[in-house]
Motif scaffolding. Structure first.
Motif, short mmCIF file in Angstrom:
data_model
loop_
_atom_site.label_atom_id
_atom_site.label_comp_id
_atom_site.label_asym_id
_atom_site.label_seq_id
_atom_site.Cartn_x
_atom_site.Cartn_y
_atom_site.Cartn_z
N ASP A 109 0.87 -1.18 0.00
CA ASP A 109 0.00 0.00 0.00
C ASP A 109 0.90 1.22 0.00
OD1 ASP A 109 -1.81 2.08 0.42
OD2 ASP A 109 -3.09 0.86 1.71
N CYS A 150 -0.98 5.18 3.11
CA CYS A 150 -1.94 4.93 4.18
C CYS A 150 -1.46 5.66 5.43
CB CYS A 150 -2.10 3.43 4.45
SG CYS A 150 -0.65 2.65 5.18
N VAL A 169 -1.58 3.89 8.62
CA VAL A 169 -1.61 2.85 9.65
C VAL A 169 -0.58 3.17 10.74
CG1 VAL A 169 0.04 1.32 8.45
CG2 VAL A 169 -1.62 0.35 10.07
N ASN A 207 -6.10 1.88 15.99
CA ASN A 207 -7.34 1.14 15.95
C ASN A 207 -8.22 1.41 17.18
OD1 ASN A 207 -9.05 -1.18 14.96
ND2 ASN A 207 -8.41 -2.04 16.92
N CYS A 266 -4.04 -3.25 13.60
CA CYS A 266 -4.23 -3.16 12.15
C CYS A 266 -3.03 -3.67 11.37
CB CYS A 266 -4.56 -1.72 11.75
SG CYS A 266 -6.13 -1.15 12.43
N ALA A 289 -3.44 -6.51 8.49
CA ALA A 289 -2.91 -6.28 7.15
C ALA A 289 -1.97 -7.40 6.74
CB ALA A 289 -2.20 -4.93 7.09
N THR A 292 3.42 4.92 5.20
CA THR A 292 2.48 5.55 6.13
C THR A 292 3.06 6.86 6.63
OG1 THR A 292 1.16 5.19 8.14
CG2 THR A 292 3.38 4.27 8.14
N THR A 341 -5.25 2.43 -0.01
CA THR A 341 -6.44 2.40 0.84
C THR A 341 -6.66 3.70 1.61
OG1 THR A 341 -5.26 1.53 2.77
CG2 THR A 341 -6.20 -0.08 1.22
N HIS A 347 -5.80 3.94 4.56
CA HIS A 347 -6.16 3.45 5.90
C HIS A 347 -5.94 4.55 6.94
CE1 HIS A 347 -6.28 0.40 9.20
NE2 HIS A 347 -5.54 1.31 9.80
N PRO A 348 -6.91 4.79 7.83
CA PRO A 348 -8.08 3.96 8.13
C PRO A 348 -9.34 4.28 7.34
CG PRO A 348 -7.88 5.69 9.75
CD PRO A 348 -6.71 5.86 8.82
N PRO A 361 -10.01 0.05 5.56
CA PRO A 361 -9.11 -0.82 6.31
C PRO A 361 -8.07 -1.45 5.39
CG PRO A 361 -11.35 -1.13 7.06
CD PRO A 361 -11.43 -0.25 5.85
N LEU A 362 -6.85 -1.46 5.84
CA LEU A 362 -5.70 -1.85 5.03
C LEU A 362 -5.86 -3.22 4.39
CD1 LEU A 362 -2.92 -0.82 4.17
CD2 LEU A 362 -2.01 -1.63 6.34
#
Length: 387
Positions: free
Chosen positions: A58, A61, A63, A68, A100, A104, A114, A303, A305-306, A309-310
């Motif tokens: 990804d 994102c 994450v 979470n 998370c 993933a 990220t 994605t 993320h969040p 969701p990843l």
């Protein structure tokens, strides 16, 4: 030494193998093919005909930055009190034991980029990392992958509510230009100081971070949804001769011909599996990756993320394929294309000798949502084995 046999291998390197084999040693891929001699001492894993591919990536994102099931206590992605924060580093905020990451990893996502959100015009640096580990320092591939910048609605909304600039797109662009000019001058003074130390500029943490962009050591990672914001991002990157990666690119399909003309580092599309929650998302569609790809552009899918969701990254690629993207290219959008977007394709993104042994095996095609990830390996370490 370990060998995986009886696999349907999609290498993402323009060659696939039926009943294929992959030989792994010291965390690296040694050989891949259909028939080759493996050492008799090698541990054998039978894929039982499963679909083997590189660990998924990804390219954008958050994450570990928004944790979470937490509110303010786990929200560490936006320092929304100053629109210019290039000196912030994602590596200092990521919680690697966030649930998370495990979700993933078990879904086959082995690498992520990220970092900061899009509240600020300049938000700080992204990291590229593996999804397995307990200490962030052991998971990092690149601690300074790109400098996050943002165009469009988000900086306007955040700072208009504080009665501060930027509250217009003009101000967002002006603030970015202002600080790129300062960074350019800072770099020029540093270069002059190589011959005369008395000319060295006083250390400035913000400008030191932006200097990496000016020297083309890292790209701008530019949050831009609307077509005009995308083109503003490209315009500014050309003014300062810096690399740029277009992030989100929601209306990119509306200007695909113009984007084709530019020498862009990357186009990373998403999050598309979401609602049209603001005006600049009114043209959100899963046709975007296909239309950009058909215009001759290499696309990665993300994605955010969040937001999504990843673990649903392959679903996003599957939906892009449903809406016209070539199926193999859709797989590339979450493997080798994402690796190239992050400049880590020498390490991950395909099943080739010399690369990290990040491997995922499904019991069928990953775009069939009834199929599951049965095997995950990262850096040659088996994380999940349900074969």
């Amino acid at each position: 030494m370990l060998i995986i046999k009886n696999a349907t291998i999609h290498t993402m390197a323009n060659e696939n193998f039926q009943n294929g084999m992959v030989l792994i040693e010291d965390g690296k891929i040694i050989s891949v093919g259909s028939n080759f001699e493996a050492p008799k001492t090698a541990q054998v894993i039978d894929a039982h005909g499963g679909f083997l591919m590189p660990g998924m990536i990804d390219a954008h994102c958050h994450v570990g930055m928004w944790e979470n099931a937490m509110g303010f206590e786990g929200s560490d992605g936006n320092e929304a009190v100053d629109p210019v924060t290039p000196h912030l580093r994602a590596i200092d905020a990521i919680n690697p034991v966030d649930k998370c990451f495990r979700e993933a990893l078990e879904a086959g996502i082995t690498t992520v980029a990220t970092g900061p959100g899009s509240a600020n015009v300049i938000g700080g640096t992204f990291v590229t990392m593996k999804t397995h580990g307990r200490r962030i320092d052991d998971m990092i591939i690149d601690p300074c992958t790109a400098m996050k910048v943002a165009f469009g609605e988000n900086p306007k909304r955040v700072y208009n509510s504080q009665k501060k600039s930027p509250s217009t797109r003009m101000a967002t662009a002006a603030i970015l230009r202002e600080h790129l000019i300062k960074a350019k001058n800072y770099v020029e003074k540093q270069e002059k100081a190589l011959e005369n130390k008395e000319k060295a500029p006083e250390y400035d943490m913000k400008l030191e971070a932006l200097a990496k962009v000016i020297r083309r050591e890292i790209p701008l990672k530019a949050h831009a949804h609307r077509a005009d914001d995308i083109l503003t991002a490209v315009r500014i990157s050309k003014e300062f001769n810096v690399e740029i990666s277009l992030e989100h690119c929601t209306e990119g399909h509306l200007i695909a011909d113009y984007l084709k003309e530019e020498n862009l580092k990357a186009i990373i599309v998403g999050p598309t599996l979401s609602d049209r929650s603001k005006i600049e998302l009114q043209n959100l569609t899963f046709e975007t990756p296909s239309l950009l790809n058909k215009a001759g552009l290499k696309v990665a899918i993300m994605t955010d993320h969040p937001v999504i969701p990843l673990q649903y990254l392959p679903i996003c690629a599957a939906l892009a394929a449903r809406e016209g993207m070539d199926e193999e290219e859709a797989l590339r959008s979450i493997t080798i294309n994402a690796a190239k977007a992050l400049s880590i394709d020498n390490k991950v993104g395909s099943i080739e000798p010399g690369k990290n042994a990040d491997i995922v095996i499904y019991n069928g095609h990953p775009f069939d949502l009834r199929n599951k990830v049965k095997f995950v390996m990262i850096n040659g370490q088996v994380i999940k084995n349900e074969l």
